[in-house]
Write a protein that holds these residues in place. Structure first.
Motif: not given
Length: 347
Positions: A13-18, A43-54
């Motif tokens: 799963i590619p994710v960015l701000n999700e 695959a974590l893009g450079p999100s600016t929300d809480d995506t990475d933390a989740i």
């Protein structure tokens, strides 16, 4: 296949701000009714929300969940990083805006084994949580909305041009060179074109269903469709003669609307008059026919439950068609170049 012979599966799963959707996507992967070995790589893009933390929290809770970084941001690059990190012979592509039915993996693996195909996909079942998103979902599920591709309403199983998301044999992905990272949108169609050119089969199975959550606002919808149209124009430039005719309908609509507006101004100012004006008025037929079609599907054949549903659908359809068509014309004339789907870069 017996339980002991089931191949291991890697979900990517590619994710960015999700932050709104990624947890639901992960949970439906983990809840798959499949007895084989499984892993999920995001695959974590450079999100600016809480995506990475989740994602990191869910990875701590379940050892099957892991992640890699995707500094390039683009979906094809993220998919490639996740596939390269995978371990199992079956790759299941999942979108952060999607949710898999519990039996999706089991059915897909059975279909791969039964047909000998190297990629199988099924139906996109778009859904909405708000009136606007529901209107967009209706357009996604309609043959009028997105042009009648198999995964938007097909019912007959068989070989296909492309597949929604896709369940792949991993070795074939590496054989054809993975996703083309120079293609930022339309990457599925381009990859499946190369798969078929290599002599393999792509298969459509309508028993496979994936829930998809479309964009939630007018701005995101327009930006998504302009970018998608631009990259379709780019792919037409790269692969001339291999594109279905339906891809050319929205740009022709845009041209006919522009021509009608220009002619209307010329007629109102008297620059064009008499018989030339009458003959030129044939350009109005295209937009008029489209307007009648919009009225028919919005208020009669595909009407919603309320007047608001009717009017939202009436406005969403041309928003999608015209945005896509404008993007296509730009991509066809100058190439997509650095066009990105900016609807993914904000929250």
């Amino acid at each position: 296949m017996t339980q002991d012979s089931l191949p291991g599966v890697s979900y990517v799963i590619p994710v960015l701000n999700e932050a709104r959707y990624v947890e639901g996507a992960i949970r439906t992967v983990l809840a798959q009714n499949y007895a084989g070995e499984r892993e999920l790589i995001l695959a974590l893009g450079p999100s600016t929300d809480d995506t990475d933390a989740i994602v990191q929290r869910m990875a701590e809770d379940d050892p099957r969940v892991t992640w890699v970084r995707n500094p390039a941001t683009d979906i094809p690059a993220g998919l490639n990083r996740a596939i390269e990190a995978s371990r199992y012979p079956i790759i299941v592509r999942v979108d952060a805006h999607s949710e898999l039915e519990p039996g999706y993996t089991r059915r897909a693996v059975e279909t791969l084994d039964r047909t000998g195909a190297v990629n199988v996909g099924g139906l996109m079942n778009a859904q909405g949580r708000t009136p606007f998103q529901a209107a967009v979902a209706r357009a996604y599920n309609s043959k009028i909305g997105l042009g009648g591709g198999q995964y938007h309403g097909g019912s007959v199983e068989g070989p296909a041009e492309s597949a929604y998301l896709g369940v792949f044999r991993r070795d074939v992905l590496f054989e054809v060179g993975l996703y083309d990272e120079s293609v930022r949108r339309g990457e599925d169609w381009e990859l499946n074109l190369r798969i078929r050119a290599a002599g393999h089969t792509v298969w459509f199975d309508p028993a496979l269903t994936v829930t998809y959550w479309p964009r939630e606002s007018w701005s995101k919808l327009v930006r998504q469709f302009v970018a998608t149209g631009a990259w379709r124009g780019e792919l037409v430039r790269r692969y001339r003669g291999r594109n279905p005719w339906r891809f050319f309908v929205p740009p022709l609509l845009v041209v006919s609307v522009i021509a009608s507006v220009v002619l209307g101004v010329l007629q109102l100012t008297g620059v064009v008059s008499g018989w030339p004006s009458l003959l030129a008025s044939v350009v109005y037929l295209g937009p008029l026919a489209y307007l009648l079609l919009l009225c028919w599907v919005s208020f009669v054949s595909e009407r919603g439950e309320s007047a608001r549903d009717h009017w939202l659908y009436f406005l969403v359809l041309p928003t999608m068609h015209l945005a896509w068509g404008i993007g296509f014309i730009g991509g066809l004339l100058r190439g997509a170049r650095d066009v990105r789907d900016t609807s993914r870069t904000d929250v």
